[in-house]
Design a protein around this motif. Structure first.
Motif, PDB file in Angstrom:
ATOM      1  N   VAL A 144       0.775  -1.241   0.000  1.00  0.00           N
ATOM      2  CA  VAL A 144       0.000   0.000   0.000  1.00  0.00           C
ATOM      3  C   VAL A 144       0.805   1.290   0.000  1.00  0.00           C
ATOM      4  N   PHE A 145       2.064   1.214   0.380  1.00  0.00           N
ATOM      5  CA  PHE A 145       2.837   2.451   0.434  1.00  0.00           C
ATOM      6  C   PHE A 145       3.573   2.653  -0.886  1.00  0.00           C
ATOM      7  N   PRO A 146       3.731   3.906  -1.293  1.00  0.00           N
ATOM      8  CA  PRO A 146       4.430   4.131  -2.560  1.00  0.00           C
ATOM      9  C   PRO A 146       5.907   3.748  -2.436  1.00  0.00           C
ATOM     10  N   PRO A 147       6.490   3.296  -3.513  1.00  0.00           N
ATOM     11  CA  PRO A 147       7.911   2.952  -3.460  1.00  0.00           C
ATOM     12  C   PRO A 147       8.748   4.220  -3.397  1.00  0.00           C
ATOM     13  N   GLU A 148       9.945   4.087  -2.876  1.00  0.00           N
ATOM     14  CA  GLU A 148      10.843   5.236  -2.849  1.00  0.00           C
ATOM     15  C   GLU A 148      12.135   4.851  -3.563  1.00  0.00           C
ATOM     16  N   PHE A 149      12.559   5.671  -4.495  1.00  0.00           N
ATOM     17  CA  PHE A 149      13.811   5.417  -5.217  1.00  0.00           C
ATOM     18  C   PHE A 149      14.753   6.578  -4.961  1.00  0.00           C
ATOM     19  N   VAL A 150      15.912   6.279  -4.460  1.00  0.00           N
ATOM     20  CA  VAL A 150      16.916   7.321  -4.263  1.00  0.00           C
ATOM     21  C   VAL A 150      18.006   7.061  -5.304  1.00  0.00           C
ATOM     22  N   ASP A 151      18.438   8.123  -5.983  1.00  0.00           N
ATOM     23  CA  ASP A 151      19.464   8.012  -7.028  1.00  0.00           C
ATOM     24  C   ASP A 151      19.047   6.994  -8.092  1.00  0.00           C
ATOM     25  N   LYS A 152      17.794   7.131  -8.549  1.00  0.00           N
ATOM     26  CA  LYS A 152      17.241   6.152  -9.496  1.00  0.00           C
ATOM     27  C   LYS A 152      18.113   6.027 -10.742  1.00  0.00           C
ATOM     28  N   GLY A 153      18.471   4.811 -11.054  1.00  0.00           N
ATOM     29  CA  GLY A 153      19.308   4.549 -12.222  1.00  0.00           C
ATOM     30  C   GLY A 153      20.791   4.755 -11.951  1.00  0.00           C
ATOM     31  N   GLY A 154      21.130   5.383 -10.845  1.00  0.00           N
ATOM     32  CA  GLY A 154      22.524   5.663 -10.517  1.00  0.00           C
ATOM     33  C   GLY A 154      23.203   4.465  -9.860  1.00  0.00           C
ATOM     34  N   PRO A 155      24.517   4.540  -9.703  1.00  0.00           N
ATOM     35  CA  PRO A 155      25.263   3.390  -9.163  1.00  0.00           C
ATOM     36  C   PRO A 155      24.956   3.129  -7.683  1.00  0.00           C
ATOM     37  N   ASN A 156      24.477   4.166  -6.987  1.00  0.00           N
ATOM     38  CA  ASN A 156      24.180   3.976  -5.559  1.00  0.00           C
ATOM     39  C   ASN A 156      22.682   3.931  -5.295  1.00  0.00           C
ATOM     40  N   GLU A 157      21.963   3.539  -6.294  1.00  0.00           N
ATOM     41  CA  GLU A 157      20.491   3.530  -6.154  1.00  0.00           C
ATOM     42  C   GLU A 157      20.025   2.730  -4.945  1.00  0.00           C
TER      43      GLU A 157
END
Ligand code: IPM
Ligand code: MG
Length: 367
Positions: A144-157
């Protein structure tokens, strides 16, 4: 005066409209023979509608007004949602997810019953060995909770989506499962979680133990999800009622569906007890089979049976279940896989069996 039920219908994507069509034939038969009326409100939502109204450029998924109106019905029958032409999960979350989570349909009830040994992929298992109900929590967890992406697509995603559980959400599903276990001859309830690795599941461990004190007659047990999958294949006869979290419930009920003969028969109820609830087959939309009249509609017919039960039409519900059971035990059924009987033929066979059941009970009454 006979009762009139307000039924909403979302036939949805892929094979949804075909299986719903057969389900509605059974509903019609039930109304005619068990003396109730109903009205149908058909909603167009699904991928075609989203594309037709603009798709990525603001296409409609499930507008709030229609959503509010749908909830004013006694029940909703859903076919299937999901289509590769839409982004992954968009329409599923926007239609099924919205109904389940915002609609407060906190129980996902998934009965698993083998009607004939021929349909079970497990060696030496018969109908007595496979008769269980999985109670899946339906409003919380990773869904139910939205996903969270940090540095999406980056090497430290970093990608995350929380498995979050509330006491209220946990308690109400567990309590429902205990109540259900009380109605069954064996009165067994298994808690399935992964508390050894996901320590947040400690809330399930504690709440289950607390609620268990109120139901001393229920024999309780516990299994981690990995072991539960193993036991379901090795010893399905050990299962009576099981309660589990949303995500694990999703996974283990596909396994259960296979044990009972496949996705062609597995049905579910998304239930808010005593209130607006949704009934659907467990299977997906099978996009490749769309419009071919090959899908097996028995799962949807079973969902109609569950809906009748929810509406209080217990005799009609029992008759549908009995007709499906008798049909699936009969040698005229070649198999449950899509295409062995056409979608329409399945509907015809269930209706014939219902008719036969009526004639048999009438004969029993007059003798
Ligand atoms: C189900 C389905 C859904 C779920 C999908 C379509 C989002 O698999 O009802 O079991 O994961 O709940
Ligand atoms: Mg699923």
């Amino acid at each position: 005066m006979s009762k009139t039920y307000k039924i909403a219908v979302v036939a949805g994507d892929g094979i949804g409209p075909e299986v719903v069509r057969e389900g509605l034939r059974v509903l019609k038969f039930a109304a005619e023979h068990w003396g109730f009326d109903y009205s149908l409100t058909e909603y167009p939502y699904g991928t075609d509608h989203w594309l037709a109204t603009g798709g990525e450029n603001g296409g409609e998924i499930f507008p709030d007004e229609a959503f509010a109106a749908a909830q004013q019905h006694d029940a909703l029958l859903l076919g299937a949602i999901g289509d590769p032409r839409a982004p992954v999960g968009l329409i599923e979350r926007g239609v099924i997810g919205k109904l389940r989570w915002e609609g407060g349909l906190y129980i996902n009830l998934r009965p698993i019953r083998l009607y004939d040994s021929r349909w079970c992929p497990l060696k030496d298992k018969s109908p007595q060995d496979v008769d269980m109900v999985i109670v899946r929590e339906n409003t919380e967890d990773a869904y139910v909770f939205p996903p969270e992406f940090v540095d999406k697509g980056g090497p430290n995603e970093i990608a995350s989506q929380p498995m979050r559980y509330t006491r209220a959400g946990t308690e109400r599903v567990i309590r429902y499962a205990f109540e259900l276990a009380m109605t069954r001859p064996r009165k067994q309830l298994l808690l399935i979680d992964k508390a050894n690795a996901v320590r947040a599941h400690d809330i399930y461990t504690r709440v289950f133990a607390e609620v268990a004190k109120e139901y001393p007659e229920v024999k309780t047990d516990h299994a981690y999800i990995d072991a539960a999958c193993m036991w379901m294949v090795k010893n399905p006869e050990w299962f009576d009622v099981a309660v589990t979290t949303n995500l694990f419930g999703d996974i283990i009920t596909d396994l259960g569906a296979m044990v009972q003969g496949g996705m062609g028969v597995a049905a579910s109820g998304n239930i808010n007890p005593g209130k607006f609830s949704l009934f659907e087959p467990i299977h997906g939309s099978m996009p490749k089979a769309t419009g071919k009249n090959t899908a097996n509609p028995v799962a949807t017919i079973n969902a109609v049976g569950m809906m009748l039960d929810h509406l209080g039409e217990k005799q009609a519900a029992a008759a549908v279940e009995a007709a499906v059971a008798a049909l699936l035990q009969s040698p005229k059924v070649k198999g449950l896989k899509a295409g062995l009987h056409s979608t329409t033929e399945w509907g015809d066979m269930v209706l014939e069996q219902l008719q036969l059941g009526l004639a048999t009970s009438a004969a029993a009454l007059s003798s």
